[in-house]
Each structure stands twice: as structure tokens, then as C-alpha cells.
Design a protein around this motif. Structure first.
Motif, mmCIF file in Angstrom:
data_model
loop_
_atom_site.group_PDB
_atom_site.id
_atom_site.type_symbol
_atom_site.label_atom_id
_atom_site.label_comp_id
_atom_site.label_asym_id
_atom_site.label_seq_id
_atom_site.Cartn_x
_atom_site.Cartn_y
_atom_site.Cartn_z
ATOM 1 N N THR A 188 0.874 -1.345 -0.014
ATOM 2 C CA THR A 188 0.120 -0.013 -0.066
ATOM 3 C C THR A 188 0.815 1.221 -0.017
ATOM 4 O O THR A 188 2.064 1.222 0.428
ATOM 5 N N GLU A 189 0.142 2.220 -0.550
ATOM 6 C CA GLU A 189 0.990 3.714 -0.276
ATOM 7 C C GLU A 189 1.223 3.972 1.065
ATOM 8 O O GLU A 189 2.153 4.557 1.253
ATOM 9 N N SER A 222 6.730 -5.305 -6.854
ATOM 10 C CA SER A 222 5.464 -5.489 -6.407
ATOM 11 C C SER A 222 4.194 -4.744 -6.829
ATOM 12 O O SER A 222 4.507 -4.138 -7.890
ATOM 13 N N GLY A 223 3.164 -5.154 -6.433
ATOM 14 C CA GLY A 223 2.036 -4.370 -7.062
ATOM 15 C C GLY A 223 1.963 -2.908 -7.063
ATOM 16 O O GLY A 223 1.199 -2.182 -7.524
ATOM 17 N N SER A 241 1.106 1.959 -8.976
ATOM 18 C CA SER A 241 0.790 2.973 -8.217
ATOM 19 C C SER A 241 2.048 3.971 -8.217
ATOM 20 O O SER A 241 1.479 5.402 -8.651
ATOM 21 N N ILE A 242 3.119 3.621 -8.330
ATOM 22 C CA ILE A 242 4.226 4.615 -8.058
ATOM 23 C C ILE A 242 4.314 5.043 -9.516
ATOM 24 O O ILE A 242 4.785 6.441 -9.627
ATOM 25 N N TYR A 281 12.984 2.922 -9.857
ATOM 26 C CA TYR A 281 13.511 1.934 -10.684
ATOM 27 C C TYR A 281 12.827 0.598 -10.235
ATOM 28 O O TYR A 281 13.352 -0.413 -10.368
ATOM 29 N N THR A 282 11.437 0.590 -9.993
ATOM 30 C CA THR A 282 10.881 -0.309 -9.683
ATOM 31 C C THR A 282 10.159 -1.215 -10.929
ATOM 32 O O THR A 282 10.195 -0.872 -11.879
ATOM 33 N N ASN A 283 10.078 -2.331 -10.763
ATOM 34 C CA ASN A 283 9.215 -3.187 -11.770
ATOM 35 C C ASN A 283 8.017 -3.832 -11.358
ATOM 36 O O ASN A 283 7.794 -4.206 -10.271
ATOM 37 N N PRO A 284 7.154 -4.251 -12.272
ATOM 38 C CA PRO A 284 5.739 -4.941 -11.737
ATOM 39 C C PRO A 284 5.931 -6.319 -11.142
ATOM 40 O O PRO A 284 7.217 -7.003 -11.516
ATOM 41 N N GLU A 285 5.238 -6.840 -10.544
ATOM 42 C CA GLU A 285 5.099 -8.224 -9.662
ATOM 43 C C GLU A 285 5.231 -9.257 -10.839
ATOM 44 O O GLU A 285 4.598 -9.025 -11.978
#
Ligand SMILES: [Mn+2]
Length: 410
Positions: free
Chosen positions: A255-256, A289-290, A294-295, A327-331
Motif C-alpha cells: 500500500t501507499e 510488487s503491485g 501506483s508509483i 527503478y521499480t518493476n511490476p510483480e
């Protein structure tokens, strides 16, 4: 001989683009007075550009005046960022300030209570691009005739340090063969004692980090010389603001609120680590992550940043978040990957088999066995237990999938 002490600093880069802290560290001047040192050595790049601003010069002059009034001498050489051929205002410098010229090496004798205590050798950069080895201009002191403590001041690149421009290149051996007692260097921004004894050869680093990559404590060296001419150097922190760069993973964040809490936890950890110094941090978000989608939404990170900064307002020892980089990636949805009829599908199925079928695991271990039992392998690898083996498999799968579909899903 008389005991004495001095402070060695370099690379302040006044007028650098980071305008927030544009004065010379008054902490260094305070430290000189508090420790009652005999002289201060400033080894180049006081200013960031050859066209230094008048304001920076006036502030610097005023700092030196305070030092001079306390009876402490200052010796200055100029470096590649502030060569002598750049513009400088005609100012009256305090009487205890000595600036080395850029034409030839000069030798200056330093006295304390009417007695000579040390000899100082130095040369400034006349122009920005000095590509010659300046150590050749310094004398080799005969060890038999040596009576006084001798110090060399040089802005240079020892051993072709790749992080900095290759100006005035030289080797450590070039410096050692001069038979000096102390080499006060400048140019490299990360502090380094490149020779620990006979002679001490030191880059003090800059006394203030100038951008996010210049992380950690910054300061100067206080050098004490005893009656036998033996010297000891102590690093003293003087930075007013400290930089940090931190990677935070969003793995296991859903979650945020959890993301914001994680940043807050990091801020409190940094506040402790900075030991009273205000700090500026760059946060780099990584992991899967999921939360990724959102990010990635327009404005979300900006709003988190604003919210977090507001909470810091009024804090004396603030932790200012400079930026949050994504630099995040999807789950990875393994279930749907398993249904694919392509190389990726086959690969995930293979990992699935290897992690559940005991026979397959035994087979894989046997294949890898020569790696662990060969004479060279044994030296480097420890035997792995089953739990660690499965963990390693999981990580291998993640690395493979990151490489194969990292971009495809985002
Ligand atoms: Mn430099």
C-alpha cells in the motif's frame, strides 16, 4: 625541536552549483582557533570556477582575516578549478596569508616564536590544464642534511585516479623519493591516506560534499608534530550538510501507506546516522510488487515527496529528501508465465521442477558437484545446504526473469 600542529584542507569549490552552502566552512576556521594550530594549508580548488565571484572571494578573505587576527598563518596553492590565470579581484589579503605562485616551485620557511620549525614547498596551477608531472619541480632532500620537518603542497592526481581529471599526474613513488615528511595533497574529493608513514601522504577530501554522489562524512586533517619530528594525522568532520543515497526495495510493500512509512523509517535511521548534521538524501526505489503501477502514476511520487518534506519543516537537524527515483518493476505473475508456450514458459517450468522434485534437485547438485570439489573450486566455494540451495535457485529465477521480461511487463 619545537612541537607544532597544522590543519590540511582542499577542494572546497566555493561558488559550486550547489548554492545552499556557498561559504568556506567556518567550522575549519573555528577548529584552527580552538586547537590553537600554527598554520593552515589549503591545497587548491578553493573556488569552483576560474571566474570566481567577488562575493566568494570576499567571504574567503574575511575567513582568513579571522584566522590571521588569531595569529594563525595560512598557505594556499591554487588547483585546476581556480588557476591563477582566472579572474580574481584585487583585494587586500590579511598579512598572515601566503599564496604560492604558478611559475616555479617556492620554498617557504615557517617560524614559531622566532624559531624555524618547518619548511614548506609548493606550487600553484597557473592555468587549468597542467598535464606535466609537477613533482619534478620539487627538490630531493638529502636525508643526511635533513634537520627540519618538510612539507610538500601539491594539487595533483596520484596514480591516475580515474574519478578525477588527470591533471598534474604523478606516482606515489615520485612523492616518496623527495624525502619530505608530509605531502599535503588536493584534487581527489574522497579522503584518502595514500601513504601512512614516512612520509604521510594525504588527500583530505573536500570539507563539504557537493552533490549526492559525495556521500558520507567530510572534513579535514589535523596533524600534530612532536619534538622528534614524528607526525600523526587525525581526520576531523567539519561538513555542515551530509549527503546520502539509499536504495529502498518495494518487495513486500502493498500500500501507499506502507511505502510512506518505509521512507519515514529511513529518515529516522538517517537522522541518527548523521549524528547531528542536517542531511540531504536521494532515494532510489527498486524491487517488484503491485505498488509499481501506483508509483508509476503521474504525480504520485511528487505528492509523496511533498508530504514527506512538509513533515521535516522546522526540524533543526532536518533530513531533506532531494528526490525519489523510480527503478521499480511490476510483480511477476508466475502462474500466467507457467502457461506460456515459449522459452520463458519453459524456463519457469524448469525452475518449478527443480525446486519441488527431490530427484531433480539431486541431479542438479550432481551436475554442479565438480564446481565444489575441484581443487580451485574448493578454495572459493563452501558446501551449500539444501535450504540455501533452494534460495539460490529462487534468486537465479528472479535474475533470469528480470533480464528476459523486465521491460516487457512494465
Ligand atoms: Mn582539482
Amino acid at each position: 625541536m619545537k612541537t607544532f600542529s597544522f590543519i590540511h584542507t582542499a577542494d572546497r569549490h566555493l561558488d559550486s552549483p550547489f548554492k545552499g552552502i556557498s561559504e568556506i566552512n567556518e567550522e575549519i576556521i573555528d577548529l584552527c582557533i580552538e586547537k590553537q594550530i600554527d598554520f593552515l594549508l589549503i591545497v587548491g580548488d578553493i573556488y569552483d570556477g576560474s571566474d570566481r565571484s567577488l562575493r566568494a572571494q570576499l567571504r574567503f578573505r574575511d575567513s582568513l582575516k579571522r584566522l590571521s587576527d588569531a595569529g594563525i598563518k595560512a598557505f594556499i596553492v591554487h588547483g585546476n578549478h581556480d588557476p591563477l590565470n582566472g579572474w580574481s579581484a584585487n583585494l587586500d589579503w590579511p598579512k598572515n596569508v601566503y599564496i604560492f605562485n604558478g611559475k616555479s616551485m617556492e620554498k617557504v620557511s615557517i617560524e614559531k616564536d622566532g624559531e624555524e620549525i618547518a619548511q614548506l614547498y609548493g606550487i600553484s596551477f597557473h592555468n587549468r590544464e597542467i598535464n606535466t608531472n609537477l613533482t619534478n619541480k620539487f627538490p630531493k632532500i638529502s636525508q643526511s642534511k635533513k634537520a627540519l620537518f618538510s612539507i610538500g603542497m601539491l594539487h595533483c592526481n596520484v596514480g591516475t585516479n580515474t574519478g578525477h581529471e588527470l591533471y598534474a599526474p604523478c606516482t606515489l613513488q615520485d612523492l616518496i623519493t623527495r624525502n619530505f615528511d608530509y605531502w599535503a595533497l588536493g584534487h581527489v574529493h574522497k579522503k584518502a591516506i595514500i601513504n601512512g608513514d614516512n612520509p604521510l601522504v594525504i588527500y583530505p577530501g573536500n570539507p563539504q560534499g557537493l552533490h549526492p554522489k559525495e556521500t558520507g562524512a567530510r572534513g579535514c586533517f589535523l596533524v600534530n608534530v612532536d619534538e622528534n619530528g614524528e607526525s600523526t594525522a587525525e581526520f576531523i568532520e567539519v561538513d555542515s550538510i551530509r549527503w546520502f543515497v539509499e536504495e529502498l526495495s518495494i518487495d513486500s510493500l502493498y500500500t501507499e501507506q506502507e511505502l510512506i512509512s518505509k521512507v519515514h523509517t529511513y529518515i529516522e535511521k538517517t537522522r541518527k546516522e548523521a549524528k547531528g548534521h542536517p542531511s540531504i538524501c536521494r532515494i532510489i526505489l527498486t524491487g517488484r510488487s503491485g505498488m509499481h503501477s501506483s508509483i508509476a502514476r503521474k504525480g504520485v511520487l511528487d505528492d509523496i515527496l511533498k508530504d514527506i518534506r512538509e513533515d521535516e519543516e522546522g526540524e533543526k537537524q532536518f533530513v531533506w529528501i532531494e528526490s525519489i527515483e523510480d527503478y521499480t518493476n511490476p510483480e511477476i505473475d508466475r502462474k500466467s508465465l507457467l502457461e506460456r508456450k515459449d522459452f520463458i514458459g519453459d524456463l519457469v517450468k524448469l525452475f518449478e521442477e527443480f525446486s519441488h522434485d527431490e530427484n531433480k534437485i539431486a541431479e542438479l547438485k550432481e551436475t554442479l558437484d565438480p564446481l565444489f570439489t575441484s581443487p580451485s573450486g574448493r578454495k572459493l566455494l563452501e558446501p551449500i545446504n539444501d535450504e540455501d540451495f533452494l534460495d539460490l535457485l529462487k534468486k537465479t529465477e528472479t535474475v533470469c526473469l528480470d533480464k528476459l521480461i523486465g521491460g516487457e511487463l512494465s
